[in-house]
Motif scaffolding. Structure first.
Motif, mmCIF file in Angstrom:
data_model
loop_
_atom_site.group_PDB
_atom_site.id
_atom_site.type_symbol
_atom_site.label_atom_id
_atom_site.label_comp_id
_atom_site.label_asym_id
_atom_site.label_seq_id
_atom_site.Cartn_x
_atom_site.Cartn_y
_atom_site.Cartn_z
ATOM 1 N N GLY A 77 0.793 -1.102 0.186
ATOM 2 C CA GLY A 77 -0.006 -0.093 0.136
ATOM 3 C C GLY A 77 0.810 1.334 0.124
ATOM 4 N N ASP A 78 0.433 2.156 0.978
ATOM 5 C CA ASP A 78 1.361 3.598 1.012
ATOM 6 C C ASP A 78 2.003 3.504 2.368
ATOM 7 N N PRO A 79 3.294 3.880 2.537
ATOM 8 C CA PRO A 79 4.064 3.853 3.728
ATOM 9 C C PRO A 79 3.451 4.709 4.804
ATOM 10 N N TYR A 80 2.674 5.820 4.449
ATOM 11 C CA TYR A 80 1.947 6.460 5.443
ATOM 12 C C TYR A 80 0.544 6.271 5.902
ATOM 13 N N VAL A 81 0.001 5.447 5.340
ATOM 14 C CA VAL A 81 -1.368 4.998 5.606
ATOM 15 C C VAL A 81 -1.390 3.561 6.477
ATOM 16 N N PHE A 82 -1.499 3.813 7.628
ATOM 17 C CA PHE A 82 -1.147 2.671 8.645
ATOM 18 C C PHE A 82 -0.372 1.729 8.285
ATOM 19 N N GLY A 83 0.956 2.149 7.879
ATOM 20 C CA GLY A 83 1.974 1.436 7.474
ATOM 21 C C GLY A 83 3.188 1.653 8.423
ATOM 22 N N ARG A 84 3.208 2.514 9.419
ATOM 23 C CA ARG A 84 4.454 2.740 10.223
ATOM 24 C C ARG A 84 5.370 3.349 9.511
ATOM 25 N N GLY A 85 5.179 4.053 8.205
ATOM 26 C CA GLY A 85 5.984 4.835 7.717
ATOM 27 C C GLY A 85 6.761 6.081 8.426
ATOM 28 N N ALA A 86 5.631 6.562 8.881
ATOM 29 C CA ALA A 86 5.898 7.978 9.797
ATOM 30 C C ALA A 86 6.837 7.604 10.930
ATOM 31 N N GLU A 87 6.617 6.596 11.597
ATOM 32 C CA GLU A 87 7.476 6.359 12.673
ATOM 33 C C GLU A 87 8.897 5.895 12.320
ATOM 34 N N GLU A 88 9.127 5.304 10.990
ATOM 35 C CA GLU A 88 10.222 5.018 10.526
ATOM 36 C C GLU A 88 11.110 6.135 9.847
ATOM 37 N N ALA A 89 10.360 7.090 9.327
ATOM 38 C CA ALA A 89 10.859 8.304 9.147
ATOM 39 C C ALA A 89 11.259 9.237 10.198
ATOM 40 N N GLN A 90 10.727 9.275 11.424
ATOM 41 C CA GLN A 90 11.098 9.921 12.664
ATOM 42 C C GLN A 90 12.395 9.417 13.070
ATOM 43 N N GLY A 91 12.531 8.031 12.967
ATOM 44 C CA GLY A 91 13.764 7.461 13.442
ATOM 45 C C GLY A 91 14.916 7.813 12.488
#
Length: 275
Positions: A117-131
Motif C-alpha cells: 500500500g502506502d507507507p504513510y497509511v497505517f504502515g508505520r512509515g511515519a514512525e520509521e521516518a522519525q527514526g
C-alpha cells in the motif's frame, strides 16, 4: 548476479525507463533510505518512482503484504530482508526495523523500505521516518496506492460516489496489542461517515459489525470483505451488516482483507471490472 528471492529464484524484471522519465526521477544517493509503497498487490499499480527506487536499491527491507512480483524489479545482486509483521505471529519490533534501516544506510547502501500500500497509511512509515530524522539519515517517501482505494476499485467498489456519499473514513480497527481499539468513537464514526473502510480488521470483523450496529447503523447496510485485493487470488464477499455480525456471507474469506461498510458496496455487481 540475479537477486535471490525469498520464496524462489524467479528471474528479475529489468526496469528500463524512457530517458525523459528516468531524467525526471529524483536522485537516489548512497546512504539514503527510500520508504516505498508497493501498492495493494497488482504489479501494474506500482508507481514509476517505486520501480525506479527498486532498480537502484542495494538492499530491500520488505513486508509480508508485498507481492513477490514487485521484488523482481530489483537489480541483480540486491539483498532482500524480510521484516514483515503479521497479527498473532512472531515478528521484529518496530525499533529493530528502524535500527536496521539506519545501519544499512550508514554502510553506504541505497536502502529501500518496501511496504504494502502506502507507507504513510497505517504502515508505520511515519514512525520509521522519525527514526531516520533522529539519526540524521537522509530519506525520501515514494507514495503508493493504498488498498482502501486501489484494492476496493479492483473489487468494483468506489470509495466515493456523488449520489451516495460526500465523506469516507479510513480506520485501523485494532490497537498495538491486536485487540479492538478502545480509542475509536464508534458512535461518532457511525453518524459522521456514510462509508467506512477498515484496514487490518479481518479477525475482528464480527466485533466491528456489532459495534456499528450498536452505534445505530442499519442491519441491512451493505458491506463487503475483499480478500487479496487486486491480485489473482482476489475474492469479494458482499453481505449486510446484520449478517456480518454472525459471520454470514463470508465463508472462504481470508486475510489479508479490507472491509468496507456503506451503500457504495451496492455498486460492486455493476462496477466489478473484468479480470
Amino acid at each position: 548476479m540475479s537477486p535471490v528471492l525469498p520464496h524462489g529464484t524467479l528471474p528479475p524484471y529489468p526496469v528500463v525507463l524512457p530517458s525523459a522519465i528516468a531524467g525526471a526521477m529524483p536522485p537516489f544517493p548512497a546512504g539514503c533510505v527510500w520508504l516505498v509503497g508497493a501498492g495493494p498487490g497488482d504489479l501494474g499499480l506500482l508507481t514509476l518512482q517505486a520501480a525506479w527506487a527498486l532498480a537502484q536499491a542495494e538492499v530491500v527491507f520488505f513486508d509480508a503484504l508485498v507481492n513477490e512480483e514487485v521484488l523482481r524489479l530489483a537489480k541483480g545482486g540486491c539483498e532482500f530482508v524480510f521484516v514483515g509483521k503479521r497479527a498473532g505471529c512472531p515478528s521484529p519490533k518496530q525499533s529493530e526495523i528502524t535500527a536496521r534501516l539506519i545501519a544499512a544506510a550508514q554502510e553506504g547502501k541505497r536502502v529501500v523500505r518496501l511496504k504494502g500500500g502506502d507507507p504513510y497509511v497505517f504502515g508505520r512509515g511515519a514512525e520509521e521516518a522519525q527514526g531516520l530524522v533522529a539519526a540524521g539519515t537522509p530519506f525520501r517517501v515514494a507514495s503508493g496506492v493504498t488498498a482502501g482505494i486501489g484494492g476496493l476499485a479492483a473489487a468494483g467498489i468506489p470509495v466515493t460516489h456523488r449520489d451516495v456519499n460526500q465523506a469516507v473514513t479510513f480506520i485501523t480497527a485494532h490497537d498495538a496489542s491486536g485487540k479492538l481499539s478502545e480509542r475509536l468513537d464508534w458512535a461518532a464514526l457511525s453518524a459522521g461517515s456514510p462509508v467506512l473502510v477498515v484496514y487490518m480488521g479481518f479477525r475482528l470483523m464480527r466485533e466491528i459489525a456489532a459495534r456499528l450496529l450498536a452505534a445505530g447503523r442499519p442491519e441491512d447496510e451493505p458491506c463487503a470483505v475483499v480478500s487479496h485485493a487486486s491480485t489473482p487470488r482476489q475474492k469479494v464477499f458482499v453481505t449486510t451488516l446484520g449478517a456480518l455480525v454472525e459471520g454470514g456471507g463470508t465463508d472462504g474469506a481470508e486475510s489479508p482483507a479490507i472491509l468496507v461498510f456503506g451503500r457504495v458496496v451496492a455498486l460492486a455487481p455493476v462496477l466489478s471490472p473484468a479480470r
